[in-house]
Design an enzyme around this catalytic site. Structure first.
Site, PDB file in Angstrom:
ATOM      1  N   ASP A   7      78.552  49.753 -30.221  1.00 58.72           N
ATOM      2  CA  ASP A   7      77.398  48.920 -30.526  1.00 58.72           C
ATOM      3  C   ASP A   7      76.846  49.401 -31.870  1.00 58.72           C
ATOM      4  O   ASP A   7      77.114  50.528 -32.293  1.00 58.72           O
ATOM      5  CB  ASP A   7      76.355  49.059 -29.417  1.00 58.72           C
ATOM      6  CG  ASP A   7      75.133  48.194 -29.634  1.00 58.72           C
ATOM      7  OD1 ASP A   7      75.279  47.044 -30.067  1.00 58.72           O
ATOM      8  OD2 ASP A   7      74.021  48.685 -29.388  1.00 58.72           O
ATOM      9  N   ASP A   9      73.192  48.533 -33.376  1.00 56.10           N
ATOM     10  CA  ASP A   9      71.759  48.828 -33.450  1.00 56.10           C
ATOM     11  C   ASP A   9      71.343  49.865 -32.411  1.00 56.10           C
ATOM     12  O   ASP A   9      71.693  49.771 -31.236  1.00 56.10           O
ATOM     13  CB  ASP A   9      70.964  47.535 -33.245  1.00 56.10           C
ATOM     14  CG  ASP A   9      71.270  46.518 -34.327  1.00 56.10           C
ATOM     15  OD1 ASP A   9      71.227  46.898 -35.512  1.00 56.10           O
ATOM     16  OD2 ASP A   9      71.565  45.350 -33.992  1.00 56.10           O
ATOM     17  N   ASP A 179      73.532  51.758 -26.479  1.00 56.31           N
ATOM     18  CA  ASP A 179      72.210  52.239 -26.078  1.00 56.31           C
ATOM     19  C   ASP A 179      71.511  51.316 -25.097  1.00 56.31           C
ATOM     20  O   ASP A 179      70.483  51.686 -24.526  1.00 56.31           O
ATOM     21  CB  ASP A 179      71.304  52.346 -27.315  1.00 56.31           C
ATOM     22  CG  ASP A 179      70.926  50.956 -27.832  1.00 56.31           C
ATOM     23  OD1 ASP A 179      69.751  50.567 -27.699  1.00 56.31           O
ATOM     24  OD2 ASP A 179      71.809  50.249 -28.337  1.00 56.31           O
TER      25      ASP A 179
END
Length: 217
Positions: A7, A9, A179
């Site tokens: 991922d 961001d 996250d």
């Protein structure tokens, strides 16, 4: 191939590039400040809570691209990368990418943020493949619409499944770092799911399922 999927961001960088792009537009007075800032923050909060209306958000986010010539957009984007993104690149994230590169893994970023914003960020990590939400581009201009499935929640699974079919690949010995609880559908598909500085929902899910939890901060 062994896929190492990241991922973007709040995983490889220490903030959200989509939200920051909106803030950048407000700071530079390129959009109607108060209204745009309020909407940008509300959409980000909805994302964090897992209740984002992705179609509504993309209509908001991509409309700016349709209002300006691509040359000007690229100038603003370059400024955005220098001012907002480079300071957020995590050294530990760079080291992790290099660790997988040195093992000969196939590197990929998969992100809900649109390709216009993310492609140059991914290049900073030297990662050759990015699956992102795709703004429509016709006759040298962005239209404000999007094409294909938005790369969000289950959409990440759909987009990766198509990429695997197109590239005669599979998820054997695959790893995905994220996250966000929005990425649980894809985390559950890979061989090695890894929670990176996770939000509370993902942290709870990772503990329950005995997934590794790491920090890159």
């Amino acid at each position: 191939m062994s896929l190492a999927i990241f991922d973007l961001d709040n995983t490889l960088i220490s903030d959200d590039s989509d939200h920051l792009w909106g803030e950048f537009l407000v700071e530079k007075k390129l959009v109607d400040g108060d209204d745009y800032a309020k909407a940008n923050t509300q959409f980000y909060n909805d994302y964090c809570q897992g209740k984002l209306d992705i179609g509504e958000y993309l209509s908001f986010a991509l409309s700016f691209l349709a209002d300006h010539p691509v040359e000007k957009l690229h100038q603003w984007r370059e400024q955005f990368i220098d001012e907002k993104i480079r300071p957020l690149i995590l050294t530990s994230a760079q080291d992790l990418v290099e660790e997988h590169r040195n093992k000969g893994d196939t590197l990929m970023v998969i992100t809900a943020t649109n390709r216009f914003v993310t492609e140059p960020i991914v290049k900073l990590f030297g990662i050759p493949t990015v699956l992102a939400t795709e703004p429509e581009f016709v006759d040298g201009r962005y239209t404000g619409e999007y094409v294909d499935t938005p790369c969000y929640q289950d959409g990440k699974v759909s987009r990766l499944t198509q990429w695997l079919a197109d590239n005669q690949a599979d998820l054997s010995n695959s790893t995905f770092y994220s996250d966000s609880h929005n990425d649980i559908p894809l985390l559950e598909k890979v061989t090695h799911p890894v929670a990176v500085d996770p939000d509370e929902q993902l942290k709870h899910h990772a503990i329950k399922n005995d997934w590794p939890i790491i920090t890159l901060r």
